[in-house]
Structures are given as structure tokens and as C-alpha cells.
Design an enzyme around this catalytic site. Structure first.
Site, PDB file in Angstrom:
ATOM      1  N   ASN A  69      65.537  33.742  41.734  1.00 40.99           N
ATOM      2  CA  ASN A  69      64.352  33.499  40.897  1.00 40.99           C
ATOM      3  C   ASN A  69      63.592  32.231  41.279  1.00 40.99           C
ATOM      4  O   ASN A  69      62.436  32.064  40.902  1.00 40.99           O
ATOM      5  CB  ASN A  69      64.752  33.439  39.420  1.00 40.99           C
ATOM      6  CG  ASN A  69      64.609  34.802  38.751  1.00 40.99           C
ATOM      7  OD1 ASN A  69      63.979  35.708  39.306  1.00 40.99           O
ATOM      8  ND2 ASN A  69      65.184  34.957  37.576  1.00 40.99           N
ATOM      9  N   HIS A 104      73.229  35.694  37.996  1.00 43.55           N
ATOM     10  CA  HIS A 104      73.094  34.664  39.037  1.00 43.55           C
ATOM     11  C   HIS A 104      71.639  34.308  39.345  1.00 43.55           C
ATOM     12  O   HIS A 104      71.297  34.036  40.519  1.00 43.55           O
ATOM     13  CB  HIS A 104      73.799  35.129  40.335  1.00 43.55           C
ATOM     14  CG  HIS A 104      75.158  35.708  40.102  1.00 43.55           C
ATOM     15  ND1 HIS A 104      75.392  37.049  40.000  1.00 43.55           N
ATOM     16  CD2 HIS A 104      76.349  35.116  39.914  1.00 43.55           C
ATOM     17  CE1 HIS A 104      76.672  37.268  39.765  1.00 43.55           C
ATOM     18  NE2 HIS A 104      77.274  36.106  39.698  1.00 43.55           N
ATOM     19  N   CYS A 105      70.777  34.318  38.324  1.00 41.10           N
ATOM     20  CA  CYS A 105      69.346  33.988  38.499  1.00 41.10           C
ATOM     21  C   CYS A 105      68.692  34.856  39.566  1.00 41.10           C
ATOM     22  O   CYS A 105      67.751  34.401  40.243  1.00 41.10           O
ATOM     23  CB  CYS A 105      69.152  32.518  38.882  1.00 41.10           C
ATOM     24  SG  CYS A 105      69.753  31.357  37.677  1.00 41.10           S
ATOM     25  N   ALA A 106      69.170  36.068  39.760  1.00 39.78           N
ATOM     26  CA  ALA A 106      68.603  36.910  40.824  1.00 39.78           C
ATOM     27  C   ALA A 106      68.565  38.377  40.377  1.00 39.78           C
ATOM     28  O   ALA A 106      69.268  39.221  40.937  1.00 39.78           O
ATOM     29  CB  ALA A 106      69.415  36.749  42.108  1.00 39.78           C
TER      30      ALA A 106
END
Ligand SMILES: Cc1ncc(COP(=O)(O)O)c(C=O)c1O
Length: 376
Positions: A82, A320-322
Site C-alpha cells: 500500500n 500485510h498492508c498489501a
């Protein structure tokens, strides 16, 4: 690293470039030595091309907002963090056109798909070097050549790989490379940086005091001051330099070989455990030190809690911010459990992790996850 931080607070403690007194000069020396250490690790023959930032996100934002303007076209991939995706989605609202190239379900990027996405008007290609979810490596050298041949700038997100996988910015012909300090570079949190090839012009993200050219109200244009406004995290940079020196002594090739061995050991062991699904390439040579998995009949947070509380193993769980990467892997919205193997991990620790997963998989198969936690 701790010694370097303590030395800074004990003997330097000043603000680089802000005074001529000994503490300010000592602090400036720490920063410039750190810049040289990072330049050496990344094989940049000009240390001034390394700009210090607060983290990889800051470095990526500096590059993205520094390059892209309304009407530009940018190409990225479906496994980005992100810290790439969110600025790009925001830039889209400002008139930048975005193409996201889909990676395969193991995170592999097909160069031909990238080639097809480039077109006249494409200003920038942004690719991660190592996926923080699947561990998949991207061929950044080949991508840089492809970008160059098409007159496109290339930004590499090396948050997961700087310090763990050899990177030669000159030999690979990289334009822009963002790194973070607190992962494989073995530095403290709140550190990172951006390598900017000579000839690549970026608009600064912020402007302000640099301790240089102070008679002028206009931002200086020289490196690295143009991009380093405001007081630097000198203590953090001192710690980052200590991590860098440690890695220089070991050699990044040695770190890579060590991590690869641990990943191969983990993949071989985990693939034999009934109920474990592994994500990313099966070949450790195609990966960095990150491995993601799920245990049938569980959610990632539950596995993470048991790993921590019953086995003393710390794993990251969830998205995982993705989110785009998880959509690519087919693990959205629940996510995965992720281990990140590093220089200080050992084969015995991998074995311990495998033993823990065997037990967890059996508990899960027997519907006993809650009682397993109750037995802690
Ligand atoms: C691939 C990737 N890019 C960017 C980042 C952001 O790094 P930072 O937290 O230093 O901003 C991370 C952090 O986990 C990452 O894994």
C-alpha cells in the site's frame, strides 16, 4: 546498532549542518559516513545520490509525487504494498493514469505483460523487488532495461530486499530505489532512503531548512539537501550505518545464501504437513526471506496468537498492508500467516517453527484450536 545509538547520544547529539560547534560537526560526520556506507552497499559511486527518509513509504512518496503529473501514465504490478498503491490511487484522482499489471498467483511478474502495458506517455514503472506477502522476487535488472528502452523511469521498492539480496544500482541501471532501514539493513525503525540516479529530476516532496544555502528562501537544488529538509533522524541514521557496516563485513551474498537455505528448509518441511497451504514460488532461489502460509480450519490471527503464546514464535498475520497482493494470491480478505527469515535465524529455529506448525495443523484438524489456546 545499540552501541552506535548510544555513541550518538553520548558524544554527538547535535544537528548536522545547523552549527559549527563540535556536536553539530560530529552529527554531520555520522550522517555523511552513513550515506557512504549505504552507497557502498547499493554500489552507487556517488554517496550524494542517497537521500535519507523516515522509512520506505516516505522514499516511495518522494519518488512518486516527484515524478508523476496529471496526464502521465504509470505502470505497476498487482503485488505492490500500500505504500505504492495508496499514493498511486491518490495520484489517479489527480489525473495520473494507472495500469496495474496482474502477476501470477505465486506473485511472478511476466516481463511481456509489463512490455505490453508500456505506451507513449508512460512516465514511470514501479515494481517491488521482493513481495512482502509471497516472497516472490522480481527481475529488477531486466525491468530497468525494459523501462530504459522505452524511455520510462523505473522505481524499485526494495523494502524487503535491501540488505538481504545483492543490489547494484549502477550495473542494474536503476533510476530510483526506495529502501527501509528496519528490516534486512538491520537498522532502527524510522529510517530509510531513496537512491536517485544522476540525471533523474524529482520535485521535492517537502521544502524547508536544510542547514545549507541559508541566505535564500528558495529550496537549494543540490543533492542531497534538495530532498532532506528538516532535522534528520541522526540517531536512527547512526544505527542504520552500524547495520550497514555489519552487512558489509558479512557480505550480502552470504546473507542471501543463508536466508535461501532457511527458506528452502521451511518450504520442504511445510509442504509435507497436511493442512498447510504455502504461497509463492516453490523454488527458494526465486524468493526473498518471506514465506506466507495458511493452516486449514484456522484464520491467520489465531495461528499467529498460538505461535506467539505457545511457541514463542513471532509471525505477522493478516493482509500485510498489501490487499492487491492477497487478491493476486487468492488470500483476500483473510490474509496469511507470514514468517520473515533473516540473518540471525538458524536452521534449528526453522525446525522449531515446523514442529509448531505440525502441532497446530493437528489441533486444527481435530477442531481443537480453542482448547489448544486454553492449554497455554
Ligand atoms: C514491500 C514493502 N514496501 C514498502 C514497505 C513500507 O516500509 P516502511 O514501513 O519502511 O515505510 C514495506 C513494509 O513492510 C514493504 O514490505
Amino acid at each position: 546498532m545499540r552501541a552506535a545509538l548510544s555513541e550518538y547520544f553520548g558524544e554527538a547529539g547535535g544537528n548536522p549542518g545547523r552549527s559549527g560547534h563540535r556536536m553539530s560537526v560530529a552529527a554531520a560526520r555520522i550522517v555523511e559516513t552513513a550515506r557512504e556506507t549505504l552507497a557502498e552497499l547499493l554500489h552507487s559511486n556517488d554517496a550524494s545520490r542517497i537521500v535519507f527518509t523516515h522509512n520506505a513509504t516516505h522514499a516511495l512518496n518522494l519518488a512518486l509525487y516527484g515524478v508523476l503529473r496529471s496526464g502521465d501514465h504509470v505502470v505497476t504490478t498487482s503485488i505492490e504494498h500500500n505504500s505504492v498503491m495508496r499514493p498511486l490511487r491518490h495520484l489517479e484522482k489527480l489525473g495520473v493514469e494507472l495500469t496495474v499489471v496482474a502477476c501470477a498467483s505465486d506473485g511472478t511478474l511476466d516481463l511481456d505483460d509489463v512490455r505490453r502495458a508500456l505506451r507513449p506517455g508512460t512516465r514511470l514503472l514501479v515494481t517491488t523487488h521482493g513481495s512482502n506477502v509471497a516472497g516472490t522476487l522480481s527481475p529488477i535488472g531486466a525491468l530497468a532495461a525494459l523501462a530504459r528502452d522505452n524511455g520510462v523511469l523505473h522505481l524499485v521498492d526494495a523494502a524487503q530486499t535491501a540488505g538481504a539480496i545483492p543490489i547494484d544500482v549502477q550495473e542494474m541501471g536503476l533510476d530510483l530505489l526506495a529502501f527501509t532501514g528496519h528490516k534486512a539493513l538491520l537498522g532502527p525503525t524510522g529510517t530509510g532512503g531513496l537512491y536517485i540516479r544522476e540525471g533523474v529530476a524529482l520535485a521535492p516532496l517537502i521544502r524547508g531548512g536544510t542547514g545549507s544555502d541559508s541566505a535564500h528562501e528558495i529550496q537549494p537544488e543540490f543533492m542531497p539537501d534538495v530532498y532532506e529538509s528538516g532535522t534528520l533522524n541522526v540517531a536512527g541514521i547512526a544505527g542504520l550505518a552500524a547495520g550497514g557496516r555489519f552487512l558489509s563485513e558479512i557480505g550480502i551474498e552470504t546473507v542471501q545464501a543463508h536466508e535461501r537455505k532457511l527458506v528452502a528448509q521451511f518450504l520442504a518441511g511445510a509442504s509435507e504437513i497436511a493442512g498447510i497451504t504455502l504461497y509463492g514460488p516453490g523454488d527458494a532461489a526465486l524468493r526473498c526471506g518471506v514465506v506466507s502460509f495458511n493452516v486449514a480450519g484456522t484464520v491467520p490471527s489465531e495461528v499467529g496468537l498460538i505461535l506467539d503464546e505457545s511457541f514463542g514464535i513471532m509471525a505477522r498475520t493478516g493482509l500485510h498492508c498489501a490487499p492487491a497482493a492477497h487478491r493476486t494470491l487468492g488470500t483476500f480478505p483473510t490474509g496469511t500467516v507470514r514468517f520473515s527469515f533473516g540473518w540471525f535465524n538458524t536452521p534449528a529455529e526453522v525446525e522449531l517453527a515446523l514442529k509448531a506448525l505440525r502441532e497446530i495443523a493437528v489441533w486444527a484438524a481435530n477442531g481443537a484450536m480453542v482448547s489448544a489456546k486454553g492449554n497455554l
